[in-house]
Design an enzyme around this catalytic site. Structure first.
Site, PDB file in Angstrom:
ATOM      1  N   GLU A   1       0.172   6.216  -4.585  1.00  9.62           N
ATOM      2  CA  GLU A   1       0.787   5.209  -3.820  1.00  9.62           C
ATOM      3  C   GLU A   1       1.881   4.504  -4.913  1.00  9.62           C
ATOM      4  O   GLU A   1       1.518   4.573  -6.152  1.00  9.62           O
ATOM      5  CB  GLU A   1       0.361   4.215  -3.197  1.00  9.62           C
ATOM      6  CG  GLU A   1       0.135   4.227  -1.560  1.00  9.62           C
ATOM      7  CD  GLU A   1       1.631   3.889  -0.991  1.00  9.62           C
ATOM      8  OE1 GLU A   1       2.468   3.698  -1.669  1.00  9.62           O
ATOM      9  OE2 GLU A   1       1.596   3.686   0.501  1.00  9.62           O
TER      10      GLU A   1
ATOM     11  N   ARG B   1      -7.578  -5.315   2.734  1.00  7.70           N
ATOM     12  CA  ARG B   1      -7.026  -5.047   1.164  1.00  7.70           C
ATOM     13  C   ARG B   1      -5.783  -5.204   0.965  1.00  7.70           C
ATOM     14  O   ARG B   1      -5.097  -5.147   1.894  1.00  7.70           O
ATOM     15  CB  ARG B   1      -7.840  -3.713   0.860  1.00  7.70           C
ATOM     16  CG  ARG B   1      -6.932  -2.611   1.676  1.00  7.70           C
ATOM     17  CD  ARG B   1      -7.355  -1.209   0.831  1.00  7.70           C
ATOM     18  NE  ARG B   1      -6.715  -0.243   1.655  1.00  7.70           N
ATOM     19  CZ  ARG B   1      -5.272   0.272   1.533  1.00  7.70           C
ATOM     20  NH1 ARG B   1      -4.508  -0.497   0.609  1.00  7.70           N
ATOM     21  NH2 ARG B   1      -4.957   1.246   1.949  1.00  7.70           N
TER      22      ARG B   1
ATOM     23  N   ASP C   1      -9.727  -0.825   8.885  1.00  5.72           N
ATOM     24  CA  ASP C   1      -9.688  -0.255  10.101  1.00  5.72           C
ATOM     25  C   ASP C   1      -8.319  -0.124  10.721  1.00  5.72           C
ATOM     26  O   ASP C   1      -8.156   0.645  11.869  1.00  5.72           O
ATOM     27  CB  ASP C   1     -10.646  -0.651  11.011  1.00  5.72           C
ATOM     28  CG  ASP C   1     -10.505  -2.017  11.451  1.00  5.72           C
ATOM     29  OD1 ASP C   1      -9.526  -2.454  11.141  1.00  5.72           O
ATOM     30  OD2 ASP C   1     -11.486  -2.509  12.190  1.00  5.72           O
TER      31      ASP C   1
ATOM     32  N   ASN D   1       3.612  -2.688   4.377  1.00  9.53           N
ATOM     33  CA  ASN D   1       3.777  -1.541   3.593  1.00  9.53           C
ATOM     34  C   ASN D   1       5.286  -1.644   2.921  1.00  9.53           C
ATOM     35  O   ASN D   1       5.262  -2.819   2.047  1.00  9.53           O
ATOM     36  CB  ASN D   1       3.868  -0.190   4.425  1.00  9.53           C
ATOM     37  CG  ASN D   1       3.127   0.915   3.624  1.00  9.53           C
ATOM     38  OD1 ASN D   1       3.212   1.024   2.521  1.00  9.53           O
ATOM     39  ND2 ASN D   1       2.291   1.405   4.654  1.00  9.53           N
TER      40      ASN D   1
ATOM     41  N   ASP E   1       6.445   4.600   5.597  1.00  9.73           N
ATOM     42  CA  ASP E   1       5.321   4.040   4.500  1.00  9.73           C
ATOM     43  C   ASP E   1       6.197   3.258   3.724  1.00  9.73           C
ATOM     44  O   ASP E   1       6.792   2.309   3.903  1.00  9.73           O
ATOM     45  CB  ASP E   1       4.852   5.336   4.204  1.00  9.73           C
ATOM     46  CG  ASP E   1       3.201   4.817   3.472  1.00  9.73           C
ATOM     47  OD1 ASP E   1       2.994   3.785   2.721  1.00  9.73           O
ATOM     48  OD2 ASP E   1       2.083   5.474   4.146  1.00  9.73           O
TER      49      ASP E   1
END
Length: 303
Positions: free
Chosen positions: A18, A109, A129, A157, A207
């Site tokens: 990432e 996170r 989750d 993101n 993303d």
């Protein structure tokens, strides 16, 4: 519409690659392996070849990293902010009160982010989750204060600014939306948010992202095996095909900042190059990463 194809680069694959960014001062590429908690670094030559030069363990997870003018790098890691020194030593700067925990206890996170030209470091969060509304976007300001900018996100993101820094784009990958907000470069405030793009289905969801020097957005399409270029009005202009379904982010890198570097992640299906970086020259350039210009001690959450 322009269609291009990216090719795999030399560095070994990550588990969940990432956040590639180009550190122009150090002339090196930075990216992270979220699941392994690693900051990775590579040199990029004029021919576009990548050579990995080092790595450092940042934490259990790491979502984003940026160079720091005070030395080393600052990262969104675990449930807060961490400093990584030049020798690779990691030190937690601040654990955010509303974040943290693990995948088995409903934890959250740090995920993607970026710095603006003033040196403010923005980093978002998500639940392990991916439950709706559990994510937020935080701003680490140049005085060391941390403010909650947005809440109610799902997977905060990719983040990027228009060339005049009057518009900031933010992807929320949970609902597959890219938001455009009016941005105040003096205060760092987000206002007048609107949905620019709605993504999903077989083409994947937006993303990580970057904005090129012409003001167009490049979004990695998670699950779609591609990166897409969009006009500021949301018109699709180009597609970069990537032979890995989980394309996670992208950035312009190299001496000319004309090499688009694309990160990918491993998935459930076997793909030989999953987790690798990919590169392509799309015929445009993009800005380097802005560094964090604040202190590396005494951080405090104020809102």
């Amino acid at each position: 519409m322009l269609t291009l194809r990216a090719e795999p680069a030399a560095p070994p694959p990550a588990d969940h690659g990432e956040g590639p960014v180009w550190d122009a001062d150090r002339t090196e590429l930075l990216w992270v392996d979220i699941a392994a908690g690693l900051l990775r670094r590579a040199a990029v030559d004029a021919a576009g070849e990548l050579t990995e030069t080092g790595s450092a363990r940042v934490g259990d997870t790491v979502g984003v990293v940026a160079p720091a003018t005070a030395g080393g790098w600052v990262a969104g890691a675990g449930g807060g902010f961490t400093h990584v020194a030049e020798d690779g030593t990691a030190r937690v700067l601040l654990d955010l009160p509303a974040e943290g925990g693990g995948p088995d206890d409903g934890g959250t996170r740090m995920n993607d982010g970026a710095c603006d030209r003033a040196g403010r470091f923005y980093a978002g969060t998500m639940a392990f989750d991916e439950r709706p509304g559990a994510g937020a976007l935080y701003r680490l300001d140049t005085d060391g204060t941390v403010t909650t900018v947005l809440d109610g996100l799902t997977v905060s993101n990719g983040l990027g600014w228009s060339p005049d820094e009057r518009t900031v784009y933010l992807a929320d990958s949970g609902p597959g939306l890219v938001h455009a907000h009016r941005y105040d470069p003096d205060s760092g405030a987000f206002t007048d948010g609107r949905v620019l793009l709605e993504t999903g289905g077989p083409d994947g969801v937006a993303d990580g992202l970057t904005v090129d020097d012409e003001g167009c957005l490049w979004t990695a399409m998670w699950g779609g095996g591609q990166v897409r270029r969009w006009s500021p009005e949301g018109e699709l202009l180009a597609v970069v095909e990537v032979p890995v379904a989980r394309t996670s982010s992208c950035a312009f890198a190299g001496p000319g900042r004309d090499l688009l570097v694309i990160s990918t992640s491993r998935g459930e299906e076997p793909e030989p190059d999953a987790g690798r970086l990919f590169t392509v020259r799309p015929g445009v350039t993009g800005p380097p990463a802005q560094p964090y210009r604040g202190p590396l001690a005494g951080l405090r959450h104020v809102v």
